[in-house]
Design a protein around this motif. Structure first.
Motif, PDB file in Angstrom:
ATOM      1  N   ALA A   2       0.824  -1.208   0.000  1.00 49.76           N
ATOM      2  CA  ALA A   2       0.000   0.000   0.000  1.00 49.76           C
ATOM      3  C   ALA A   2       0.861   1.261   0.000  1.00 49.76           C
ATOM      4  N   ALA A   3       2.027   1.207   0.629  1.00 50.87           N
ATOM      5  CA  ALA A   3       2.852   2.406   0.778  1.00 50.87           C
ATOM      6  C   ALA A   3       3.720   2.691  -0.448  1.00 50.87           C
ATOM      7  N   VAL A   4       4.256   1.659  -1.063  1.00 55.44           N
ATOM      8  CA  VAL A   4       5.184   1.843  -2.180  1.00 55.44           C
ATOM      9  C   VAL A   4       4.405   1.811  -3.487  1.00 55.44           C
ATOM     10  N   ASP A   5       4.583   2.830  -4.277  1.00 55.61           N
ATOM     11  CA  ASP A   5       3.857   2.919  -5.543  1.00 55.61           C
ATOM     12  C   ASP A   5       4.387   1.863  -6.516  1.00 55.61           C
ATOM     13  N   GLY A   6       3.486   1.122  -7.117  1.00 57.15           N
ATOM     14  CA  GLY A   6       3.868   0.105  -8.091  1.00 57.15           C
ATOM     15  C   GLY A   6       4.011  -1.285  -7.501  1.00 57.15           C
ATOM     16  N   LEU A   7       3.834  -1.412  -6.192  1.00 59.97           N
ATOM     17  CA  LEU A   7       3.929  -2.726  -5.571  1.00 59.97           C
ATOM     18  C   LEU A   7       2.580  -3.156  -4.987  1.00 59.97           C
ATOM     19  N   ALA A   8       1.526  -2.826  -5.682  1.00 54.50           N
ATOM     20  CA  ALA A   8       0.188  -3.154  -5.196  1.00 54.50           C
ATOM     21  C   ALA A   8      -0.046  -4.665  -5.162  1.00 54.50           C
ATOM     22  N   PHE A   9       0.711  -5.419  -5.944  1.00 53.58           N
ATOM     23  CA  PHE A   9       0.538  -6.872  -5.922  1.00 53.58           C
ATOM     24  C   PHE A   9       0.911  -7.450  -4.560  1.00 53.58           C
ATOM     25  N   LEU A  10       1.730  -6.746  -3.777  1.00 57.31           N
ATOM     26  CA  LEU A  10       2.083  -7.230  -2.450  1.00 57.31           C
ATOM     27  C   LEU A  10       0.878  -7.251  -1.514  1.00 57.31           C
ATOM     28  N   VAL A  11      -0.077  -6.356  -1.765  1.00 62.37           N
ATOM     29  CA  VAL A  11      -1.302  -6.376  -0.968  1.00 62.37           C
ATOM     30  C   VAL A  11      -2.031  -7.700  -1.209  1.00 62.37           C
ATOM     31  N   ALA A  12      -2.120  -8.116  -2.474  1.00 59.32           N
ATOM     32  CA  ALA A  12      -2.785  -9.379  -2.800  1.00 59.32           C
ATOM     33  C   ALA A  12      -2.018 -10.559  -2.212  1.00 59.32           C
ATOM     34  N   VAL A  13      -0.697 -10.513  -2.267  1.00 58.27           N
ATOM     35  CA  VAL A  13       0.107 -11.588  -1.690  1.00 58.27           C
ATOM     36  C   VAL A  13      -0.087 -11.629  -0.177  1.00 58.27           C
ATOM     37  N   GLY A  14      -0.147 -10.461   0.449  1.00 54.53           N
ATOM     38  CA  GLY A  14      -0.391 -10.395   1.888  1.00 54.53           C
ATOM     39  C   GLY A  14      -1.735 -10.978   2.269  1.00 54.53           C
ATOM     40  N   VAL A  15      -2.760 -10.712   1.455  1.00 56.13           N
ATOM     41  CA  VAL A  15      -4.086 -11.267   1.725  1.00 56.13           C
ATOM     42  C   VAL A  15      -4.064 -12.788   1.589  1.00 56.13           C
ATOM     43  N   VAL A  16      -3.376 -13.296   0.580  1.00 54.79           N
ATOM     44  CA  VAL A  16      -3.280 -14.745   0.388  1.00 54.79           C
ATOM     45  C   VAL A  16      -2.563 -15.392   1.566  1.00 54.79           C
ATOM     46  N   VAL A  17      -1.480 -14.778   2.026  1.00 55.10           N
ATOM     47  CA  VAL A  17      -0.743 -15.323   3.169  1.00 55.10           C
ATOM     48  C   VAL A  17      -1.615 -15.288   4.424  1.00 55.10           C
ATOM     49  N   LEU A  18      -2.356 -14.206   4.624  1.00 57.00           N
ATOM     50  CA  LEU A  18      -3.233 -14.096   5.790  1.00 57.00           C
ATOM     51  C   LEU A  18      -4.329 -15.162   5.760  1.00 57.00           C
ATOM     52  N   VAL A  19      -4.938 -15.367   4.604  1.00 57.67           N
ATOM     53  CA  VAL A  19      -5.982 -16.391   4.482  1.00 57.67           C
ATOM     54  C   VAL A  19      -5.387 -17.783   4.722  1.00 57.67           C
ATOM     55  N   ALA A  20      -4.192 -18.030   4.196  1.00 58.03           N
ATOM     56  CA  ALA A  20      -3.541 -19.326   4.417  1.00 58.03           C
ATOM     57  C   ALA A  20      -3.257 -19.540   5.903  1.00 58.03           C
ATOM     58  N   ALA A  21      -2.814 -18.499   6.585  1.00 58.46           N
ATOM     59  CA  ALA A  21      -2.547 -18.612   8.019  1.00 58.46           C
ATOM     60  C   ALA A  21      -3.826 -18.908   8.788  1.00 58.46           C
ATOM     61  N   MET A  22      -4.902 -18.262   8.414  1.00 54.42           N
ATOM     62  CA  MET A  22      -6.187 -18.507   9.092  1.00 54.42           C
ATOM     63  C   MET A  22      -6.672 -19.942   8.853  1.00 54.42           C
ATOM     64  N   LEU A  23      -6.519 -20.434   7.637  1.00 55.02           N
ATOM     65  CA  LEU A  23      -6.943 -21.806   7.343  1.00 55.02           C
ATOM     66  C   LEU A  23      -6.097 -22.828   8.086  1.00 55.02           C
ATOM     67  N   ILE A  24      -4.795 -22.601   8.141  1.00 61.44           N
ATOM     68  CA  ILE A  24      -3.913 -23.515   8.876  1.00 61.44           C
ATOM     69  C   ILE A  24      -4.276 -23.522  10.349  1.00 61.44           C
ATOM     70  N   ALA A  25      -4.496 -22.344  10.919  1.00 58.31           N
ATOM     71  CA  ALA A  25      -4.842 -22.255  12.344  1.00 58.31           C
ATOM     72  C   ALA A  25      -6.202 -22.899  12.622  1.00 58.31           C
ATOM     73  N   ALA A  26      -7.169 -22.666  11.765  1.00 61.96           N
ATOM     74  CA  ALA A  26      -8.495 -23.248  11.966  1.00 61.96           C
ATOM     75  C   ALA A  26      -8.444 -24.767  11.897  1.00 61.96           C
ATOM     76  N   ARG A  27      -7.691 -25.296  10.956  1.00 59.03           N
ATOM     77  CA  ARG A  27      -7.582 -26.755  10.841  1.00 59.03           C
ATOM     78  C   ARG A  27      -6.857 -27.355  12.044  1.00 59.03           C
ATOM     79  N   ARG A  28      -5.828 -26.668  12.489  1.00 55.31           N
ATOM     80  CA  ARG A  28      -5.052 -27.190  13.614  1.00 55.31           C
ATOM     81  C   ARG A  28      -5.843 -27.146  14.913  1.00 55.31           C
ATOM     82  N   TRP A  29      -6.616 -26.079  15.115  1.00 54.94           N
ATOM     83  CA  TRP A  29      -7.385 -25.939  16.351  1.00 54.94           C
ATOM     84  C   TRP A  29      -8.643 -26.794  16.347  1.00 54.94           C
TER      85      TRP A  29
END
Length: 71
Positions: free
Chosen positions: A19-46
């Protein structure tokens, strides 16, 4: 648990950088994917019940220990 928090931290850092660096908006999408993956891993483990481990007896001792030390 530590793995979950590391993934969440990575997701937030990627989102902020994207969000901060111009031209690196794809990192926001990568961050969302990593966050969703972390939530799925945690939900499955718990959600899975913990496995109970069988107690192993020391070699050569087959009787049930009573706690009595005066044998």
């Amino acid at each position: 648990m530590v793995f979950f928090f590391i993934l969440v931290r990575v997701a937030f850092v990627l989102g902020i950088l994207g969000a901060a660096v111009d031209g690196l908006a794809f990192l926001v999408a990568v961050g969302v994917v990593v966050l969703v993956a972390a939530m799925l891993i945690a939900a499955r483990r718990w959600s899975t019940p913990t496995r109970r481990r069988h107690m192993r007896w020391p070699a050569g001792r087959r009787e049930i220990p009573t706690g009595d030390t005066n044998e």
